[in-house]
Design a protein around this motif. Structure first.
Motif, PDB file in Angstrom:
ATOM      1  N   ALA A 131       0.828  -1.207   0.000  1.00 14.38           N
ATOM      2  CA  ALA A 131       0.000   0.000   0.000  1.00 14.38           C
ATOM      3  C   ALA A 131       0.861   1.256   0.000  1.00 14.38           C
ATOM      4  O   ALA A 131       0.571   2.232  -0.713  1.00 14.38           O
ATOM      5  CB  ALA A 131      -0.940  -0.010   1.207  1.00 14.38           C
ATOM      6  N   LEU A 132       1.957   1.245   0.768  1.00 12.47           N
ATOM      7  CA  LEU A 132       2.844   2.410   0.817  1.00 12.47           C
ATOM      8  C   LEU A 132       3.587   2.605  -0.502  1.00 12.47           C
ATOM      9  O   LEU A 132       3.787   3.748  -0.949  1.00 12.47           O
ATOM     10  CB  LEU A 132       3.850   2.250   1.963  1.00 12.47           C
ATOM     11  CG  LEU A 132       3.299   2.445   3.379  1.00 12.47           C
ATOM     12  CD1 LEU A 132       4.340   2.045   4.404  1.00 12.47           C
ATOM     13  CD2 LEU A 132       2.878   3.901   3.587  1.00 12.47           C
ATOM     14  N   LEU A 133       4.008   1.526  -1.124  1.00 13.56           N
ATOM     15  CA  LEU A 133       4.716   1.632  -2.398  1.00 13.56           C
ATOM     16  C   LEU A 133       3.854   2.315  -3.453  1.00 13.56           C
ATOM     17  O   LEU A 133       4.336   3.143  -4.235  1.00 13.56           O
ATOM     18  CB  LEU A 133       5.128   0.244  -2.889  1.00 13.56           C
ATOM     19  CG  LEU A 133       6.250  -0.444  -2.107  1.00 13.56           C
ATOM     20  CD1 LEU A 133       6.392  -1.893  -2.560  1.00 13.56           C
ATOM     21  CD2 LEU A 133       7.569   0.292  -2.274  1.00 13.56           C
ATOM     22  N   VAL A 134       2.564   1.990  -3.464  1.00 16.59           N
ATOM     23  CA  VAL A 134       1.652   2.595  -4.435  1.00 16.59           C
ATOM     24  C   VAL A 134       1.281   4.010  -4.015  1.00 16.59           C
ATOM     25  O   VAL A 134       1.326   4.948  -4.831  1.00 16.59           O
ATOM     26  CB  VAL A 134       0.383   1.723  -4.583  1.00 16.59           C
ATOM     27  CG1 VAL A 134      -0.620   2.411  -5.501  1.00 16.59           C
ATOM     28  CG2 VAL A 134       0.747   0.350  -5.134  1.00 16.59           C
ATOM     29  N   ALA A 135       0.936   4.212  -2.744  1.00 16.50           N
ATOM     30  CA  ALA A 135       0.505   5.524  -2.268  1.00 16.50           C
ATOM     31  C   ALA A 135       1.599   6.572  -2.422  1.00 16.50           C
ATOM     32  O   ALA A 135       1.317   7.742  -2.727  1.00 16.50           O
ATOM     33  CB  ALA A 135       0.080   5.433  -0.804  1.00 16.50           C
ATOM     34  N   ASN A 136       2.858   6.164  -2.224  1.00 22.52           N
ATOM     35  CA  ASN A 136       3.983   7.100  -2.332  1.00 22.52           C
ATOM     36  C   ASN A 136       4.518   7.223  -3.758  1.00 22.52           C
ATOM     37  O   ASN A 136       5.493   7.943  -3.993  1.00 22.52           O
ATOM     38  CB  ASN A 136       5.124   6.661  -1.415  1.00 22.52           C
ATOM     39  CG  ASN A 136       4.747   6.756   0.053  1.00 22.52           C
ATOM     40  OD1 ASN A 136       3.824   7.468   0.422  1.00 22.52           O
ATOM     41  ND2 ASN A 136       5.465   6.034   0.904  1.00 22.52           N
ATOM     42  N   GLY A 137       3.892   6.510  -4.690  1.00 24.75           N
ATOM     43  CA  GLY A 137       4.307   6.617  -6.080  1.00 24.75           C
ATOM     44  C   GLY A 137       5.660   6.007  -6.380  1.00 24.75           C
ATOM     45  O   GLY A 137       6.302   6.368  -7.372  1.00 24.75           O
ATOM     46  N   LEU A 138       6.089   5.061  -5.547  1.00 20.76           N
ATOM     47  CA  LEU A 138       7.407   4.464  -5.753  1.00 20.76           C
ATOM     48  C   LEU A 138       7.388   3.401  -6.843  1.00 20.76           C
ATOM     49  O   LEU A 138       8.381   3.229  -7.563  1.00 20.76           O
ATOM     50  CB  LEU A 138       7.914   3.854  -4.439  1.00 20.76           C
ATOM     51  CG  LEU A 138       8.139   4.852  -3.297  1.00 20.76           C
ATOM     52  CD1 LEU A 138       8.543   4.130  -2.028  1.00 20.76           C
ATOM     53  CD2 LEU A 138       9.211   5.872  -3.691  1.00 20.76           C
ATOM     54  N   LEU A 139       6.272   2.673  -6.946  1.00 21.52           N
ATOM     55  CA  LEU A 139       6.139   1.632  -7.959  1.00 21.52           C
ATOM     56  C   LEU A 139       4.734   1.672  -8.545  1.00 21.52           C
ATOM     57  O   LEU A 139       3.773   2.046  -7.853  1.00 21.52           O
ATOM     58  CB  LEU A 139       6.390   0.244  -7.358  1.00 21.52           C
ATOM     59  CG  LEU A 139       7.802  -0.086  -6.889  1.00 21.52           C
ATOM     60  CD1 LEU A 139       7.817  -1.464  -6.231  1.00 21.52           C
ATOM     61  CD2 LEU A 139       8.799  -0.021  -8.031  1.00 21.52           C
ATOM     62  N   PRO A 140       4.562   1.279  -9.809  1.00 24.92           N
ATOM     63  CA  PRO A 140       3.223   1.235 -10.407  1.00 24.92           C
ATOM     64  C   PRO A 140       2.332   0.215  -9.696  1.00 24.92           C
ATOM     65  O   PRO A 140       2.795  -0.849  -9.277  1.00 24.92           O
ATOM     66  CB  PRO A 140       3.493   0.811 -11.854  1.00 24.92           C
ATOM     67  CG  PRO A 140       4.943   1.075 -12.082  1.00 24.92           C
ATOM     68  CD  PRO A 140       5.624   0.911 -10.762  1.00 24.92           C
TER      69      PRO A 140
END
Length: 248
Positions: A119-128
């Motif tokens: 959830a954090l990876l997506v919310a922070n725009g780090l990964l698609p």
């Protein structure tokens, strides 16, 4: 005078090399306790402990060269990778050590940690989102009961040294404990999928490859944000993000 070479350094710990001596500086003495105890119990070649004065542990360099590193070319013959597989099997067949390492986290807790990280990876725009979702699906195969074994817990290919076809030393035991054998195998072959067959020849026995591939996704998903926050680049060729992309 020998130069001081910084092997790795971040806010949690640092490792320096001076000649044939490695100096490990760790603010968490529990990790050093685990490392020293694991090296004394492991039935495989490990570095000699020279001295310890908190927060520093001094160990001797081991002979040989590493089999590779994530993001770099793999080295060593297929027989050398098979020899590493045999050494890993000896470790996993050894009596269980005290404590639970990184590879021994409970299935429920690991699933919750993984979901939160995705959830954090997506919310922070780090990964698609598509990349994260696909790898979370792949990761599900790792979230099953396993029989605990003596695991290294951070068995990167850069932590295994060989000379010819002989393993001469395995280093960095601070995450050792009771855990899933396939986590160790996955960590060792992360980014070097072409050597998985060689490793399994040495390891022997029936091994579920889909679980190893699932652990590749788990480890990479959990590592991306930490690496970025600590000054490393998981987007380099052959590193964690490429591992995730290979599951698409």
């Amino acid at each position: 005078m020998d130069e001081v070479h910084v092997v790795v350094a971040h806010s949690e710990r640092a490792t320096l090399r001076v000649g044939d001596v490695f100096l490990k500086v760790d603010a968490d003495q529990a990790r050093i306790d685990v490392e020293v105890r694991a090296m004394s119990l492991a039935p495989v070649p490990t570095p000699e402990v020279l001295w310890r004065k908190p927060p520093v542990l001094a160990i001797a360099a081991v002979p040989g060269t590493t089999l590779g590193r994530l993001g770099g070319p793999s080295t060593g013959s297929p027989a050398a990778w098979a020899a590493a597989g045999d050494a890993i099997r000896k470790l996993h067949d050894a009596p269980l050590p005290p404590g639970v390492g990184r590879a021994g986290r409970g299935v429920g807790g690991l699933a919750a940690e993984l979901d939160a990280e995705c959830a954090l990876l997506v919310a922070n725009g780090l990964l698609p989102a598509e990349l994260v979702t696909r790898n979370r699906q792949v990761a599900e195969a790792a979230l099953r009961p396993w029989t605990p074994v003596f695991t290294h817990g951070d068995l990167q290919s850069a932590h295994v040294f060989v000379e010819g076809e002989e393993v001469t030393g395995i280093i960095d035991w601070s995450e050792a404990g009771r855990g899933d054998a396939l986590y160790d195998l996955a960590t060792f072959t992360l980014g070097h999928e072409e050597h998985l067959d060689d490793v399994l020849v040495g390891y022997g026995g029936a091994v579920y490859r889909e679980v190893i591939r699932a652990w590749w996704s788990v480890r990479s998903l959990l590592a991306v944000r930490w690496l970025i926050e600590h000054g490393f680049d998981p987007f380099l060729p052959g590193c964690e993000v490429d591992v995730l992309r290979s599951r698409m």
